[in-house]
Scaffold this motif. Structure first.
Motif, PDB file in Angstrom:
ATOM      1  N   ALA A  24       0.834  -1.205   0.000  1.00  0.00           N
ATOM      2  CA  ALA A  24       0.000   0.000   0.000  1.00  0.00           C
ATOM      3  C   ALA A  24       0.867   1.252   0.000  1.00  0.00           C
ATOM      4  O   ALA A  24       0.602   2.210  -0.743  1.00  0.00           O
ATOM      5  CB  ALA A  24      -0.937  -0.004   1.205  1.00  0.00           C
ATOM      6  N   ASN A  25       1.921   1.255   0.817  1.00  0.00           N
ATOM      7  CA  ASN A  25       2.832   2.405   0.855  1.00  0.00           C
ATOM      8  C   ASN A  25       3.545   2.597  -0.481  1.00  0.00           C
ATOM      9  O   ASN A  25       3.709   3.725  -0.951  1.00  0.00           O
ATOM     10  CB  ASN A  25       3.849   2.244   1.986  1.00  0.00           C
ATOM     11  N   LYS A  26       3.950   1.498  -1.096  1.00  0.00           N
ATOM     12  CA  LYS A  26       4.628   1.579  -2.394  1.00  0.00           C
ATOM     13  C   LYS A  26       3.700   2.204  -3.436  1.00  0.00           C
ATOM     14  O   LYS A  26       4.103   3.108  -4.180  1.00  0.00           O
ATOM     15  CB  LYS A  26       5.080   0.192  -2.838  1.00  0.00           C
ATOM     16  N   HIS A  27       2.467   1.761  -3.483  1.00  0.00           N
ATOM     17  CA  HIS A  27       1.518   2.291  -4.463  1.00  0.00           C
ATOM     18  C   HIS A  27       1.167   3.750  -4.172  1.00  0.00           C
ATOM     19  O   HIS A  27       1.017   4.556  -5.107  1.00  0.00           O
ATOM     20  CB  HIS A  27       0.259   1.427  -4.514  1.00  0.00           C
ATOM     21  N   ALA A  28       1.039   4.097  -2.924  1.00  0.00           N
ATOM     22  CA  ALA A  28       0.751   5.490  -2.562  1.00  0.00           C
ATOM     23  C   ALA A  28       1.914   6.398  -2.964  1.00  0.00           C
ATOM     24  O   ALA A  28       1.707   7.503  -3.484  1.00  0.00           O
ATOM     25  CB  ALA A  28       0.481   5.604  -1.063  1.00  0.00           C
ATOM     26  N   GLU A  29       3.138   5.930  -2.744  1.00  0.00           N
ATOM     27  CA  GLU A  29       4.316   6.708  -3.144  1.00  0.00           C
ATOM     28  C   GLU A  29       4.352   6.890  -4.658  1.00  0.00           C
ATOM     29  O   GLU A  29       4.622   7.982  -5.156  1.00  0.00           O
ATOM     30  CB  GLU A  29       5.589   6.013  -2.663  1.00  0.00           C
ATOM     31  N   ASN A  30       4.060   5.820  -5.395  1.00  0.00           N
ATOM     32  CA  ASN A  30       4.015   5.919  -6.860  1.00  0.00           C
ATOM     33  C   ASN A  30       2.947   6.909  -7.311  1.00  0.00           C
ATOM     34  O   ASN A  30       3.167   7.685  -8.249  1.00  0.00           O
ATOM     35  CB  ASN A  30       3.751   4.547  -7.488  1.00  0.00           C
ATOM     36  N   ALA A  31       1.789   6.888  -6.663  1.00  0.00           N
ATOM     37  CA  ALA A  31       0.710   7.810  -7.017  1.00  0.00           C
ATOM     38  C   ALA A  31       1.135   9.255  -6.789  1.00  0.00           C
ATOM     39  O   ALA A  31       0.863  10.129  -7.626  1.00  0.00           O
ATOM     40  CB  ALA A  31      -0.549   7.483  -6.215  1.00  0.00           C
ATOM     41  N   GLU A  32       1.804   9.519  -5.674  1.00  0.00           N
ATOM     42  CA  GLU A  32       2.259  10.881  -5.401  1.00  0.00           C
ATOM     43  C   GLU A  32       3.301  11.334  -6.417  1.00  0.00           C
ATOM     44  O   GLU A  32       3.280  12.472  -6.869  1.00  0.00           O
ATOM     45  CB  GLU A  32       2.805  10.982  -3.977  1.00  0.00           C
ATOM     46  N   LYS A  33       4.220  10.451  -6.782  1.00  0.00           N
ATOM     47  CA  LYS A  33       5.226  10.795  -7.795  1.00  0.00           C
ATOM     48  C   LYS A  33       4.562  11.107  -9.129  1.00  0.00           C
ATOM     49  O   LYS A  33       4.927  12.064  -9.811  1.00  0.00           O
ATOM     50  CB  LYS A  33       6.226   9.653  -7.977  1.00  0.00           C
ATOM     51  N   LYS A  34       3.574  10.296  -9.508  1.00  0.00           N
ATOM     52  CA  LYS A  34       2.876  10.523 -10.774  1.00  0.00           C
ATOM     53  C   LYS A  34       2.083  11.825 -10.740  1.00  0.00           C
ATOM     54  O   LYS A  34       2.029  12.546 -11.742  1.00  0.00           O
ATOM     55  CB  LYS A  34       1.966   9.341 -11.090  1.00  0.00           C
ATOM     56  N   ALA A  35       1.476  12.137  -9.607  1.00  0.00           N
ATOM     57  CA  ALA A  35       0.721  13.385  -9.483  1.00  0.00           C
ATOM     58  C   ALA A  35       1.655  14.578  -9.650  1.00  0.00           C
ATOM     59  O   ALA A  35       1.336  15.532 -10.369  1.00  0.00           O
ATOM     60  CB  ALA A  35      -0.005  13.444  -8.137  1.00  0.00           C
ATOM     61  N   ARG A  36       2.821  14.529  -9.004  1.00  0.00           N
ATOM     62  CA  ARG A  36       3.788  15.628  -9.146  1.00  0.00           C
ATOM     63  C   ARG A  36       4.288  15.725 -10.577  1.00  0.00           C
ATOM     64  O   ARG A  36       4.413  16.812 -11.132  1.00  0.00           O
ATOM     65  CB  ARG A  36       4.958  15.433  -8.177  1.00  0.00           C
TER      66      ARG A  36
END
Length: 110
Positions: free
Chosen positions: A18-30
């Motif tokens: 879950a943390n890995k996917h959340a981090e990926n989502a934040e990177k993609k949003a930025r």
């Protein structure tokens, strides 16, 4: 729940995923916001190259998205430095930050 019914290794695995996917989502949003700002900058530069009154014609012929999208991207590009929009989590959040900034600037002083 008793300890023998809790699978801590599985739970830890799921939290890690879950943390890995959340981090990926934040990177993609930025990354999305950065792409929006760069697109807006290019649109602003294109507009500056054109004679007065020609913008809408060129936009209609050469831009693959709506006029509203162009307007939003250009506004984000124009406001990015003053508002630190790189921290926005979405295009909508960046536009909200711009709107909030405009409201602050136009609010009557008490």
């Amino acid at each position: 729940m008793t300890d023998d019914l809790i699978d801590t290794k599985q739970a830890e695995h799921h939290f890690g995923e879950a943390n890995k996917h959340a981090e990926n989502a934040e990177k993609k949003a930025r990354a999305t916001i950065i792409d929006v700002m760069e697109s807006g900058e290019e649109l602003n530069k294109a507009k500056d190259c054109l004679p007065h009154g020609e913008w809408a014609i060129w936009l209609g012929r050469h831009w693959n998205y709506s006029q509203q999208t162009a307007t939003n991207y250009m506004a984000i590009a124009n406001s990015k430095r003053a508002l630190n929009l790189e921290k926005a989590g979405s295009i909508r959040e960046a536009l909200r930050m711009i709107a909030d900034d405009k409201e602050e600037k136009t609010a009557p002083r008490a």
